[in-house]
Design a protein around this motif. Structure first.
Motif, PDB file in Angstrom:
ATOM      1  N   HIS A  58       0.811  -1.218   0.000  1.00 23.55           N
ATOM      2  CA  HIS A  58       0.000   0.000   0.000  1.00 23.55           C
ATOM      3  C   HIS A  58       0.845   1.269   0.000  1.00 23.55           C
ATOM      4  O   HIS A  58       0.311   2.363  -0.193  1.00 23.55           O
ATOM      5  N   CYS A  59       2.164   1.124   0.209  1.00 23.16           N
ATOM      6  CA  CYS A  59       3.056   2.289   0.217  1.00 23.16           C
ATOM      7  C   CYS A  59       3.721   2.527  -1.136  1.00 23.16           C
ATOM      8  O   CYS A  59       4.553   3.437  -1.259  1.00 23.16           O
ATOM      9  N   VAL A 114      -4.636  -7.089   3.963  1.00 21.61           N
ATOM     10  CA  VAL A 114      -4.295  -5.893   4.747  1.00 21.61           C
ATOM     11  C   VAL A 114      -4.940  -5.918   6.134  1.00 21.61           C
ATOM     12  O   VAL A 114      -4.991  -4.893   6.814  1.00 21.61           O
ATOM     13  N   LYS A 148      -0.027  -0.727  -5.238  1.00 21.46           N
ATOM     14  CA  LYS A 148      -1.416  -0.290  -5.378  1.00 21.46           C
ATOM     15  C   LYS A 148      -2.008  -0.748  -6.709  1.00 21.46           C
ATOM     16  O   LYS A 148      -3.198  -1.078  -6.789  1.00 21.46           O
ATOM     17  N   LEU A 183      -2.962  -4.294  -5.809  1.00 18.74           N
ATOM     18  CA  LEU A 183      -4.060  -4.366  -4.840  1.00 18.74           C
ATOM     19  C   LEU A 183      -5.391  -3.962  -5.466  1.00 18.74           C
ATOM     20  O   LEU A 183      -6.444  -4.511  -5.129  1.00 18.74           O
ATOM     21  N   LEU A 195      -2.236  -1.030   8.129  1.00 16.49           N
ATOM     22  CA  LEU A 195      -1.451  -0.358   7.098  1.00 16.49           C
ATOM     23  C   LEU A 195      -0.305   0.397   7.770  1.00 16.49           C
ATOM     24  O   LEU A 195      -0.518   1.419   8.420  1.00 16.49           O
ATOM     25  N   GLN A 230      -8.407   5.364  -3.184  1.00 10.28           N
ATOM     26  CA  GLN A 230      -7.322   5.376  -4.163  1.00 10.28           C
ATOM     27  C   GLN A 230      -7.403   4.172  -5.101  1.00 10.28           C
ATOM     28  O   GLN A 230      -7.225   4.308  -6.317  1.00 10.28           O
ATOM     29  N   LEU A 231      -7.666   3.001  -4.544  1.00 17.04           N
ATOM     30  CA  LEU A 231      -7.709   1.791  -5.365  1.00 17.04           C
ATOM     31  C   LEU A 231      -8.843   1.848  -6.383  1.00 17.04           C
ATOM     32  O   LEU A 231      -8.701   1.367  -7.513  1.00 17.04           O
ATOM     33  N   GLU A 257       2.372   7.276  -6.740  1.00 16.67           N
ATOM     34  CA  GLU A 257       2.819   7.342  -5.347  1.00 16.67           C
ATOM     35  C   GLU A 257       3.754   8.529  -5.214  1.00 16.67           C
ATOM     36  O   GLU A 257       4.664   8.709  -6.033  1.00 16.67           O
ATOM     37  N   SER A 298       2.666   8.136   3.725  1.00 14.14           N
ATOM     38  CA  SER A 298       2.064   6.811   3.569  1.00 14.14           C
ATOM     39  C   SER A 298       0.576   6.844   3.906  1.00 14.14           C
ATOM     40  O   SER A 298       0.157   7.506   4.860  1.00 14.14           O
ATOM     41  N   LEU A 317      -7.317   4.384   1.411  1.00 13.90           N
ATOM     42  CA  LEU A 317      -6.727   3.420   0.483  1.00 13.90           C
ATOM     43  C   LEU A 317      -7.786   2.894  -0.481  1.00 13.90           C
ATOM     44  O   LEU A 317      -7.539   2.793  -1.693  1.00 13.90           O
ATOM     45  N   THR A 327      -2.457   5.276   5.551  1.00 15.71           N
ATOM     46  CA  THR A 327      -2.653   4.305   6.630  1.00 15.71           C
ATOM     47  C   THR A 327      -4.119   4.123   7.005  1.00 15.71           C
ATOM     48  O   THR A 327      -4.430   3.300   7.869  1.00 15.71           O
TER      49      THR A 327
END
Length: 251
Positions: free
Chosen positions: A136-137, A157, A142, A145, A161, A178-179, A190, A168, A175, A170
């Motif tokens: 995830h970082c 996960v 990503k 994922l 996170l 973003q995904l 990133e 990052s 997240l 978390t």
């Protein structure tokens, strides 16, 4: 141009018709699409069926791809080496931009760098093939994922996170947002989330079944990231991932 055997060409032309014929084709269908005489079509279909490259449904008189095609496809897929093929593509992308390029896969909640090609410049990202980073970082993580089923994503996960830098992500909700954007755009970015001084862009890599099996990323020190339009970095990564997907048999 090499001399081709007409009978083999006709047979392959007929066989390739079935790549997009999910409902199957009858002998008249094949004759109409190829323009070949019905007797020729009948002989070729009978031969292909006898060797299990096609299978005839007696109830509907339609032909479908047979077991021998599946076996050939599997034999081809088994001989593909993600590391060897990925390294060649990564080199080409790196040569085009003189930045560090990774090809990575998921391993639990981490990304595992299958191969890496370094930038020739003195200031560059520090990493190694075989290295692992929380998925995830990273942009490459990503990109992977984002294409997991929801239940598998949650399982990977579930331990939380971790934070590698102040940037990052978390929070699970952030997240997930973003995904979703990554799935829509086909690209992941990133900005200093695994290394505070590096930005990355990544795109998913698909195999012969269309499944996302890896991702390709470009990692750039911030001092050079801003020297090109972001869209240019994105195009380089997307083109590289598309090339690698093609090498792995993706349509």
């Amino acid at each position: 141009m090499p001399r081709l055997t007409p009978a083999v060409v006709r047979s392959l032309d007929i066989l390739e018709l079935f790549l997009d014929a999910r409902e199957g084709l009858t002998a008249p269908d094949v004759a109409r699409r190829t323009g070949l005489p019905r007797t020729t079509v009948h002989e070729i279909l009978t031969t292909l069926a006898a060797r299990a490259y096609l299978k005839r449904d007696e109830a509907t008189a339609t032909y479908h791809l047979g077991l021998s095609v599946f076996r050939l496809g599997n034999a081809f897929a088994e001989r593909l080496d993600l590391h060897a093929v990925g390294l060649g593509v990564a080199r080409a992308v790196s040569e085009a931009c003189d930045e560090t390029v990774h090809v990575a896969i998921l391993d639990g909640a981490d990304v595992l760098y299958v191969c890496k090609v370094d930038s020739t410049q003195s200031v560059r990202m520090v990493s190694r093939a075989g290295g692992r980073v929380p998925a995830h970082c990273t942009a490459v993580g990503k990109a992977l994922l984002a294409h997991l089923p929801q239940d598998e994503l949650e399982r990977r996960v579930e331990d939380g996170l971790v934070r590698l830098t102040p940037n990052s992500v978390t929070e699970p909700v952030a997240l997930a947002r973003q995904l979703k954007e990554i799935r829509t755009a086909g690209l992941a970015f990133e900005y200093g989330e695994s290394n505070p001084d590096v930005s990355c862009v990544a795109a998913p890599v698909r195999d012969h079944t269309g499944t996302v099996v890896a991702a390709l990323s470009i990692s750039v020190p911030d001092m050079r990231w801003k020297q090109r339009p972001e869209a240019e970095w994105a195009t380089l990564a997307a083109d590289g991932a598309r090339h690698l997907s093609t090498e792995l048999g993706s349509a």
